[in-house]
Design an enzyme around this catalytic site. Structure first.
Site, PDB file in Angstrom:
ATOM      1  N   HIS A 110     -33.995  89.256 -18.908  1.00 37.93           N
ATOM      2  CA  HIS A 110     -33.995  90.481 -18.095  1.00 37.93           C
ATOM      3  C   HIS A 110     -32.566  91.037 -18.118  1.00 37.93           C
ATOM      4  O   HIS A 110     -31.602  90.268 -18.199  1.00 37.93           O
ATOM      5  CB  HIS A 110     -34.397  90.072 -16.670  1.00 37.93           C
ATOM      6  CG  HIS A 110     -34.588  91.197 -15.706  1.00 37.93           C
ATOM      7  ND1 HIS A 110     -33.538  91.872 -15.131  1.00 37.93           N
ATOM      8  CD2 HIS A 110     -35.707  91.766 -15.205  1.00 37.93           C
ATOM      9  CE1 HIS A 110     -34.003  92.800 -14.314  1.00 37.93           C
ATOM     10  NE2 HIS A 110     -35.328  92.761 -14.340  1.00 37.93           N
ATOM     11  N   ASP A 187     -31.946  81.618 -14.446  1.00 38.16           N
ATOM     12  CA  ASP A 187     -32.458  82.786 -13.732  1.00 38.16           C
ATOM     13  C   ASP A 187     -33.909  82.452 -13.364  1.00 38.16           C
ATOM     14  O   ASP A 187     -34.809  82.529 -14.195  1.00 38.16           O
ATOM     15  CB  ASP A 187     -32.378  84.015 -14.647  1.00 38.16           C
ATOM     16  CG  ASP A 187     -33.095  85.215 -14.046  1.00 38.16           C
ATOM     17  OD1 ASP A 187     -33.610  85.118 -12.923  1.00 38.16           O
ATOM     18  OD2 ASP A 187     -33.146  86.256 -14.735  1.00 38.16           O
ATOM     19  N   GLN A 190     -38.444  84.739 -11.776  1.00 38.99           N
ATOM     20  CA  GLN A 190     -39.900  84.722 -11.976  1.00 38.99           C
ATOM     21  C   GLN A 190     -40.507  83.346 -11.728  1.00 38.99           C
ATOM     22  O   GLN A 190     -41.565  83.229 -11.109  1.00 38.99           O
ATOM     23  CB  GLN A 190     -40.251  85.164 -13.405  1.00 38.99           C
ATOM     24  CG  GLN A 190     -39.980  86.631 -13.680  1.00 38.99           C
ATOM     25  CD  GLN A 190     -40.793  87.586 -12.815  1.00 38.99           C
ATOM     26  OE1 GLN A 190     -41.858  87.244 -12.310  1.00 38.99           O
ATOM     27  NE2 GLN A 190     -40.292  88.791 -12.645  1.00 38.99           N
ATOM     28  N   LYS A 213     -39.546  88.311  -4.540  1.00 39.21           N
ATOM     29  CA  LYS A 213     -40.605  87.892  -5.476  1.00 39.21           C
ATOM     30  C   LYS A 213     -41.277  86.607  -4.994  1.00 39.21           C
ATOM     31  O   LYS A 213     -42.193  86.100  -5.611  1.00 39.21           O
ATOM     32  CB  LYS A 213     -40.018  87.681  -6.877  1.00 39.21           C
ATOM     33  CG  LYS A 213     -39.501  88.984  -7.492  1.00 39.21           C
ATOM     34  CD  LYS A 213     -39.186  88.811  -8.948  1.00 39.21           C
ATOM     35  CE  LYS A 213     -38.122  89.757  -9.425  1.00 39.21           C
ATOM     36  NZ  LYS A 213     -38.623  90.996  -9.977  1.00 39.21           N
ATOM     37  N   CYS A 351     -37.101  96.140 -17.928  1.00 43.26           N
ATOM     38  CA  CYS A 351     -35.695  95.718 -17.886  1.00 43.26           C
ATOM     39  C   CYS A 351     -35.415  94.630 -18.923  1.00 43.26           C
ATOM     40  O   CYS A 351     -34.647  93.688 -18.653  1.00 43.26           O
ATOM     41  CB  CYS A 351     -35.277  95.239 -16.497  1.00 43.26           C
ATOM     42  SG  CYS A 351     -35.380  96.524 -15.273  1.00 43.26           S
TER      43      CYS A 351
HETATM   44  N1  PMP Z   1     -34.462  88.148 -13.647  1.00 44.29           N
HETATM   45  C1  PMP Z   1     -35.761  88.305 -13.895  1.00 44.29           C
HETATM   46  C2  PMP Z   1     -36.419  87.402 -14.902  1.00 44.29           C
HETATM   47  C3  PMP Z   1     -36.490  89.269 -13.212  1.00 44.29           C
HETATM   48  O1  PMP Z   1     -37.792  89.428 -13.469  1.00 44.29           O
HETATM   49  C4  PMP Z   1     -35.830  90.080 -12.260  1.00 44.29           C
HETATM   50  C5  PMP Z   1     -36.572  91.167 -11.492  1.00 44.29           C
HETATM   51  N2  PMP Z   1     -37.483  91.905 -12.227  1.00 44.29           N
HETATM   52  C6  PMP Z   1     -34.462  89.873 -12.043  1.00 44.29           C
HETATM   53  C7  PMP Z   1     -33.809  88.895 -12.747  1.00 44.29           C
HETATM   54  C8  PMP Z   1     -33.684  90.693 -11.062  1.00 44.29           C
HETATM   55  O2  PMP Z   1     -34.157  90.525  -9.773  1.00 44.29           O
HETATM   56  P1  PMP Z   1     -33.683  91.514  -8.601  1.00 44.29           P
HETATM   57  O3  PMP Z   1     -33.930  92.907  -9.097  1.00 44.29           O
HETATM   58  O4  PMP Z   1     -34.544  91.135  -7.450  1.00 44.29           O
HETATM   59  O5  PMP Z   1     -32.237  91.250  -8.371  1.00 44.29           O
END
Ligand code: PMP
Length: 393
Positions: A110, A187, A190, A213, A351
């Site tokens: 991401h 990270d 998910q 999440k 993203c």
């Molecule tokens: N890493 C991953 C794998 C994600 O899916 C996301 C959110 N889509 C993020 C990081 C970033 O999370 P946040 O926007 O809540 O900071």
């Protein structure tokens, strides 16, 4: 079965976008409401009984998160989300890295776990390296091994891809990275809602996730770090709460985690997150995983019958979420019709532009499950999808 716990999910909404953000159970809403109505105050600084109650509730939330990850409260830093947690580490590394050092990430990351490292390397003169995935969506471990070197200072990887839905073998690469002296950031944005996360077992140095999440509120995130890894980071922001002594000549800083939490923290949000964890604990990951897996298998089986479907990666390696395209139809067009049928999914590059570029596509449609989804949601989605496809025939 659990849908009734989520006020927004009446019979009308088919919510299949939990990978973007999960809905909130009544218990979380109630805990935050009660805190505001009965014990709200700023934390740490005060001496009145409200300040003490708020501080106790906030620190108890840290303790709940620590237990959830199998670590100690001092190893938990509260942030505003996974993005801030990763930026906090990357900004520390931007100061520690030197030309000749290397940072290694995966092409499927991401942007939140991609751009901060690219920038840290730009600022420090270190080399930014990216390992590939296999066509089936799993990590290309041979490419990882080829790109890992004695110069690697940090490996930053997702526990689960937000596009491919693959649960990655993080533990395997932690040991390889540690053998060359590199630290590992996971990270877990998910993976956190789908599988139990034990930082001791993973043996990672840092782990980041967002509360929203995990059925908690927005505005709260977590950075786990080993004591040594957190202590190696210079403060990310400066201000109240994070200092030891301030004089005109100089400032000394508090120990972690306070040193990395400048200013008034997201107090009520931390309490909401702790309640979300309590809610999940009551259900238990065994139940969550069993239900989600059965539902996911049903979803995949039905999708496989759809003509001209092109999955991103092999469905058999996925959990909880699936991304795909229908040949000849733009995913935005599909999603517009799905939305009219009250079905919430997500379309775009999610993203993860470098991943979409690697796969030679611009966008995809993603369906993601939460613990509240049921068989009826899958049936409604498939019927709406067929209707949408029919519209473009
Ligand atoms: N890493 C991953 C794998 C994600 O899916 C996301 C959110 N889509 C993020 C990081 C970033 O999370 P946040 O926007 O809540 O900071």
């Amino acid at each position: 079965m659990f849908k009734k716990d989520f006020p927004l999910l009446g019979s009308k909404v088919i919510y299949l976008d939990s990978a973007a953000s999960a809905q909130k159970p009544k218990a979380v809403l109630k805990a935050m409401d009660t805190f505001y109505k009965t014990s709200y105050s700023n934390v740490h600084r005060g001496t009145c009984h409200l300040a003490n109650m708020a501080t106790e509730a906030y620190e108890n939330a840290r303790y709940t998160v620590a237990l959830f990850l199998n670590t100690k409260a001092d190893n938990i830093v509260f942030t505003k989300g996974a993005t801030e947690s990763i930026n906090l580490v990357a900004s520390g590394y931007a100061q520690m890295l030197k030309p000749g050092d290397e940072v290694l990430i995966c092409t499927a990351e991401h942007h939140a776990n991609f751009v901060p490292w690219q920038q840290a390397c730009l600022r420090s003169g270190a080399t930014f390296k990216v390992f590939n995935i296999l066509p089936d969506g799993r990590w290309n471990l041979d490419d990882f091994k080829a790109k890992l070197s004695q110069k690697t200072r940090l490996v930053a990887v997702a526990g689960m891809s937000n596009v491919l839905g693959v649960l990655n073998p993080v533990q395997d690469i932690v040991s390889m990275a540690h053998r060359v002296g590199a630290k590992v950031l996971v990270d877990a944005a998910q993976s956190i809602a789908h599988v139990p996360t034990d930082v001791k077992k993973l043996d990672c140095d840092f782990l980041a996730f967002s509360g929203h999440k995990l059925y908690g509120p927005t505005g709260i995130g977590v950075l786990y770090g080993t004591t040594e890894a957190l202590a190696s980071l210079s403060p990310y922001q400066f201000g109240g709460e994070m200092v030891d002594k301030v004089t005109i000549e100089k400032t000394t800083f508090a120990p972690v985690p306070a040193r990395l939490e400048a200013g008034t923290p997201p107090i009520t949000e931390a309490i909401g997150l702790a309640e979300a964890i309590n809610y999940m604990d009551k259900i238990g990951f065994t139940t969550i995983q069993k239900r989600e897996q059965a539902l996911f298998e049903k979803l995949i089986a039905k999708l496989q019958h759809i003509k001209n479907i092109e999955f991103l990666g092999e469905p058999k390696y996925k959990t909880g979420l699936v991304s795909f395209n229908i040949k000849g139809i733009h995913p935005n067009d599909l999603s517009a019709i799905l939305s009219k049928e009250n079905v919430c999914v997500r379309v775009g590059h999610h993203c993860a532009m470098p991943l979409h570029t690697f796969l030679g596509i611009k966008a995809s449609l993603r369906v993601s499950l939460g613990l509240y989804n049921d068989s009826k949601d899958i049936d409604a989605f498939i019927s709406a999808l067929n209707k949408a496809i029919g519209f473009f025939k």
